[in-house]
Design an enzyme around this catalytic site. Structure first.
Site: not given
Length: 590
Positions: A306, A335
């Protein structure tokens, strides 16, 4: 004591163990057993922490050694056994790659298989209310395990769960992105053993498992935030909280201001999510060892990282290298919620300026997401509409391997694609067709196959709503065909046929992609290898067309007919192909 245990035979013989106890830094550690020796001892500002780096010889057998703690007079005050286990033969399925179709689940919103963990005594957020987006709804790991048959039936081969580690925050703890304990599954989702069981059962269904991890930040109720080991463990600002600017180009912009760089890499993602300082050597070791521990403990197949663009990139490069050394088959993608192919590709694996190499195999391909949504919603211009998809793919030379990038139509931070397409089923089928035939690793967000709608992001209630049928009393139950509407079943079948074909035909996995310049709103590309050629034709116009295929002789030469993969229709003549308004045809040539 973290990590709570370790394994013999790991590539790195060094292990840094964090001990936490009142006043423990005043004690002197020694170790005894298995040939283990102490390499270094580190004491930080907080006297409640002691960091011991031990060396584990390759010849050390499995078993336990003792960590002994003595006071200044040499008297033994405390002792702890520490276990080294045999490293089991890898149960990983070979990592996630372009042969897979990923299914993303927000566990709290998918299915409630164990009502006994809906409310757990001692947790900060007790209230469960399915009518409120910021409250927990009760989905859990057992609920996911109970529906692995559904995923297998659909054609899913990899499962990505939004973070499952403990999020003991007083509010909005359902999404998982504010970790409060790195070595504990959130008890409202299940237990460590249940997560390990999920990995095993998924593997039995031919489904790989991806863990979602966050290195940029944690929740402010994390136990080590409540009692910081060191003031530099997190980034702190003298003038108070600073919100992140999200401007990823500061990492490589030759003109970037230092203040702007710090506001990306050192600012807090949220007032309740302290920004971790990955340059702190003990914290860096902690995060690397934690990921290794979960992988060795469970046999999971990959990681999704993330908020990758806001982390210290030297640390991330080190983390990627350490994980790939420990588990060569492990899949890693991150991400990169950024703008511009040049920006996004900088974070992917490959040599960059000043010797930087992220060693990151793949990224979440937001540039393809932007291109796909524009191709599906806008008329063609010189660089817009389907032309944007063409231009985006033409920049694949910027990646070492674009086939490792993860493609998607929506996710937990975005609005549902069906709503974005004006709830047009034909366009939705086209979206699925493009997703499963373009290069890369396709990812499906839970419920997309059932035409779920809703706005996106943390405030997008519809984008994170419950899967119908996953909770007690739900009617209808859309895990079953009889619970779906005719439109939902139409899309489900369309997706299923494409997914099953993709699973068994390498042409849509690793086959070369040849695209033709879009013309008059029609985009044509081919996937081809030594065994098969698949022609994909997308009509972005609001009127049906008959396409003359003479222009595509470079790839159609030698073929006289085709089979529509989703409908089964056999076409004896491919000189002209009919495509409905907003439609897409996926044709295996013969």
């Amino acid at each position: 004591m973290e990590p709570p245990n370790w394994w013999v035979g790991m590539p790195d013989s060094k292990l840094e163990i964090m001990l936490y106890d009142k006043g423990i830094s005043a004690l002197v550690p020694t170790v005894n057993g298995l040939g283990v020796t102490i390499d270094t001892v580190v004491r930080l500002q907080n006297p409640n922490y002691l960091f011991i780096t031990v060396s584990i010889p390759p010849t050390s057998p499995a078993g336990s050694f003792d960590i002994l703690l003595q006071d200044e007079q040499g008297r033994q005050v405390k002792s702890f056994p520490y276990t080294l286990s045999e490293r089991s033969a890898s149960s990983q399925k070979g990592g996630v790659d372009a042969s897979d179709l990923i299914y993303l689940i927000m566990p709290d919103r998918f299915a409630n298989g164990d009502k006994g963990n809906d409310q757990v005594p001692g947790m900060a957020q007790q209230h469960l209310d399915r009518d409120m987006v910021f409250y927990r709804h009760g989905g859990d790991l057992v609920g996911v395990m109970e529906h692995l048959d559904y995923l297998e039936e659909l054609g899913i081969t990899a499962l990505w769960l939004n973070p499952v580690l403990e999020n003991n925050q007083p509010y909005e703890s359902y999404h998982g992105y504010a970790v409060t304990d790195h070595y504990r599954i959130d008890p409202r989702l299940g237990t460590n053993e249940q997560y390990k069981m999920l990995v095993r059962l998924a593997h039995e269904h031919g489904i790989k498992v991806i863990m979602d991890v966050i290195f940029n930040h944690v929740g402010d109720h994390h136990w080590f935030i409540q009692d910081l080991p060191d003031e530099n463990w997190i980034h702190q600002w003298k003038d108070g909280y600073k919100e992140i600017s999200y401007r990823a180009p500061v990492h490589f912009d030759p003109h970037a201001a230092t203040a702007d760089f710090k506001q990306v890499t050192e600012s807090w993602f949220d007032k309740h999510m302290p920004d971790l300082n990955q340059q702190h050597p003990q914290l860096a070791n902690y995060l690397i060892q934690n990921a290794i521990w979960w992988t060795a403990y469970t046999g999971q197949d990959g990681f999704r990282i993330d908020t990758y663009a806001y982390c210290d990139q030297a640390f991330m490069s080190r983390w990627n290298q350490a994980m790939r050394e420990a588990f060569p088959d492990l899949s890693i993608f991150a991400e990169t919620y950024v703008h511009g192919t040049g920006v996004q590709s900088w974070f992917a694996e490959g040599e960059r300026e000043h010797g930087h190499n992220s060693h990151l195999p793949g990224v979440t391909d937001f540039q393809m997401y932007y291109a796909l949504t524009e191709a599906l919603t806008a008329q063609q211009g010189w660089t817009s509409g389907v032309a944007k998809l063409y231009y985006t793919l033409s920049q694949d030379y910027l990646y070492k391997d674009p086939y490792r990038n993860v493609l998607f139509l929506d996710n937990h931070d975005l609005g549902r694609i069906y709503g974005l397409l004006g709830e047009d089923v034909e366009k939705m089928k086209s979206a699925i067709s493009l997703l499963l035939t373009l290069r890369g690793i396709p990812m499906l967000y839970y419920g997309t196959e059932l035409l779920m709608t809703g706005s996106g992001g943390a405030f997008g209630e519809g984008g994170r709503k419950d899967f119908p049928g996953g909770f007690s009393g739900d009617k209808p139950n859309k895990f079953k065909e009889k619970g779906r509407t005719s439109k939902e079943q139409q899309l489900f079948t369309h997706l299923q046929r494409l997914a099953q074909y993709r699973k068994t035909h390498t042409v849509l996995q690793t086959g070369q992609l040849t695209q033709f310049i879009p013309k008059d709103g029609v985009y044509v590309f081919f996937r081809h290898d030594a065994e098969h050629t698949v022609m994909v034709v997308y009509n972005s116009n609001d009127k049906a067309i008959n396409l003359d295929t003479a222009r595509f002789q470079e790839r159609t030469a030698g073929y006289t007919g085709a089979t529509d993969i989703t409908s089964g229709e056999r076409m004896q003549d491919i000189n002209s192909i009919s495509i409905p308004a907003g439609g897409c045809r996926v044709l295996e040539l013969w």
